[in-house]
Design an enzyme around this catalytic site. Structure first.
Site, PDB file in Angstrom:
ATOM      1  N   ARG A 147       0.768  -1.161   0.004  1.00 38.90           N
ATOM      2  CA  ARG A 147      -0.021  -0.021   0.108  1.00 38.90           C
ATOM      3  C   ARG A 147       0.796   1.358  -0.027  1.00 38.90           C
ATOM      4  NH1 ARG A 147      -2.652  -4.222   1.641  1.00 38.90           N
ATOM      5  NH2 ARG A 147      -0.737  -4.629   2.878  1.00 38.90           N
ATOM      6  N   THR A 148       1.682   1.385   0.672  1.00 33.35           N
ATOM      7  CA  THR A 148       2.616   2.623   0.845  1.00 33.35           C
ATOM      8  C   THR A 148       3.207   2.620  -0.224  1.00 33.35           C
ATOM      9  OG1 THR A 148       3.012   2.161   3.300  1.00 33.35           O
ATOM     10  CG2 THR A 148       4.404   3.799   2.286  1.00 33.35           C
ATOM     11  N   LYS A 202      26.177  -4.067  -4.102  1.00 31.14           N
ATOM     12  CA  LYS A 202      27.642  -4.166  -4.165  1.00 31.14           C
ATOM     13  C   LYS A 202      28.295  -3.424  -3.029  1.00 31.14           C
ATOM     14  CE  LYS A 202      27.144  -2.903  -9.324  1.00 31.14           C
ATOM     15  NZ  LYS A 202      27.376  -2.017 -10.114  1.00 31.14           N
ATOM     16  N   ARG A 233      11.370   3.906   2.391  1.00 25.71           N
ATOM     17  CA  ARG A 233      11.406   2.834   3.540  1.00 25.71           C
ATOM     18  C   ARG A 233      12.363   1.977   4.012  1.00 25.71           C
ATOM     19  NH1 ARG A 233       6.248  -1.168   3.961  1.00 25.71           N
ATOM     20  NH2 ARG A 233       5.286   0.986   4.455  1.00 25.71           N
ATOM     21  N   HIS A 243       6.119   5.881  11.153  1.00 31.12           N
ATOM     22  CA  HIS A 243       5.545   6.009   9.795  1.00 31.12           C
ATOM     23  C   HIS A 243       4.521   6.995   9.978  1.00 31.12           C
ATOM     24  CE1 HIS A 243       4.110   4.286   5.941  1.00 31.12           C
ATOM     25  NE2 HIS A 243       3.563   2.972   6.654  1.00 31.12           N
TER      26      HIS A 243
HETATM   27  C1  NCD Z   1       2.616  -1.007   8.197  1.00 30.73           C
HETATM   28  C2  NCD Z   1       3.909  -0.873   8.109  1.00 30.73           C
HETATM   29  O1  NCD Z   1       4.809  -0.995   6.942  1.00 30.73           O
HETATM   30  O2  NCD Z   1       4.503  -0.595   9.103  1.00 30.73           O
HETATM   31  N1  NCD Z   1       2.002  -1.170   6.764  1.00 30.73           N
HETATM   32  C3  NCD Z   1       1.839  -0.191   5.754  1.00 30.73           C
HETATM   33  O3  NCD Z   1       2.387   0.626   5.722  1.00 30.73           O
HETATM   34  N2  NCD Z   1       0.493  -0.307   5.474  1.00 30.73           N
HETATM   35  C4  NCD Z   1       2.078  -1.900   9.033  1.00 30.73           C
HETATM   36  C5  NCD Z   1       2.610  -3.435   8.974  1.00 30.73           C
HETATM   37  O4  NCD Z   1       3.379  -3.807   8.144  1.00 30.73           O
HETATM   38  O5  NCD Z   1       2.159  -4.036   9.859  1.00 30.73           O
END
Ligand code: NCD
Length: 322
Positions: free
Chosen positions: A66-67, A96, A117, A145
């Site tokens: 989703r993100t 590398k 991320r 997050h």
């Molecule tokens: C979350 C994350 O990556 O922290 N997911 C997300 O961004 N939708 C929650 C999770 O992974 O549990």
């Protein structure tokens, strides 16, 4: 000079988005005020040129559906192009041995924003210190997050028309969940919120985080038994056991099956006005039968809002939101 985070203070332009610490409730309102226009663009499938000419880099050292998808879609829906690195540990020069700093200094030549991320807590601030373009933290280890919180707050606001005076039950792997920690911080920007934290004792919030979050005046109540769930909650927020943050899979497996949101639990402790959220992925913490309940928003509004909120944020950081 050591790198320090800038507060938003009414202006997003050119700023890194690393933590909810940077926001006030007024800053969050600025984003909310843009959502209507973003939603209209998506619903009407209007081609937008708002971010035409811009390139957004997405680099995800950890898996994401989703993100990643919503940031990529958000950029494209506003007319920006993207360059995308999924699993850069295999698919880029990180394989590398390239350092995070060098990778950031590369991406800044190609893109006007870097969305990152990373599996390490603190990686976002490190990367922001190295990059000359704004860095948006799309999750750094078990730490934070912030953009997930923005969409969680918007989903709550959309339903209740307020972010104050709410009773929220949060359940899951609280010590390791970045979405939970950022959400607690987000709720603490508003008055009179009460948050119940339901988890196994071993997965409770660390004491330092508990103290840090309650400093802002939010009431946090730790509960370790389902029978202590208050019946008047406005929001239930469930999140999975974060198995990748445990020393071993066996350690994580110990908590499988704890505090599952079942129809029985909902009947016993839920109420008619409740909404049910989960940042997803769902891996057993919410029974499938709950998906048909109109109170569940995790597969509906929460996902849709992730797109609108991220469109608004990209436009604001680039100084292009009208
Ligand atoms: C979350 C994350 O990556 O922290 N997911 C997300 O961004 N939708 C929650 C999770 O992974 O549990």
């Amino acid at each position: 000079m050591p790198f320090s985070l800038q507060t938003i203070d009414g202006s997003f332009k050119g700023k890194d988005i690393i933590s909810i610490d940077q926001f006030s409730s007024e800053d969050i309102e600025i984003i909310f005020n843009k959502i209507h226009a973003m939603k209209a663009l998506v619903i009407n499938k209007e081609p937008s040129t708002l971010l035409q000419g811009y390139v957004i880099a997405l680099i995800f050292y950890e898996p994401s559906s989703r993100t990643f998808g919503s940031f990529s879609s958000a950029a494209k829906r506003l007319g920006a192009a993207t360059i995308e690195y999924l699993n850069p540990q295999q698919n880029s020069s990180v394989a590398k041995g390239e350092s995070l700093e060098d990778t950031m200094q590369t991406l800044q030549s190609y893109a006007e924003i870097i969305v990152m991320r990373h599996y390490e807590s603190g990686a976002a601030i490190k990367a922001a210190g190295a990059a000359s373009v704004p860095l948006i933290n799309a999750g750094d280890g078990g730490n934070a997050h912030p953009t997930s919180t923005l969409l969680d707050l918007y989903t709550i606001y959309e339903r209740f028309q307020r972010l104050t005076n709410l009773t929220v039950v949060i359940s899951g792997d609280i010590v390791h969940s970045r979405t939970i920690k950022s959400l607690i911080q987000g709720l603490s920007l508003y008055k009179e919120n009460k948050v119940y934290l339901l988890s196994p004792k071993e997965l409770r919030l660390e004491k330092s985080d508990f103290e840090r979050f309650t400093k802002n005046g939010i009431e946090l109540i730790e509960i370790f038994d389902e029978k202590d769930i208050p019946k008047d909650a406005n929001v239930w927020y469930w999140n999975r056991i974060q198995k990748e943050r445990f020393p071993s899979i066996q350690e994580a497996e110990k908590y499988k099956g704890k505090f599952i949101l079942t129809e029985k639990l909902l009947t016993e402790y839920g109420n008619n006005d409740l909404i049910i959220l989960d940042p997803l992925p769902r891996v057993g913490e919410i029974e499938l039968a709950i998906d048909n309940d109109p109170r569940s928003l995790y597969l509906k509004a929460q996902i849709r809002n992730s797109l609108y909120v991220r469109m608004a944020l990209l436009a604001l950081v680039l100084g292009k939101a009208k």
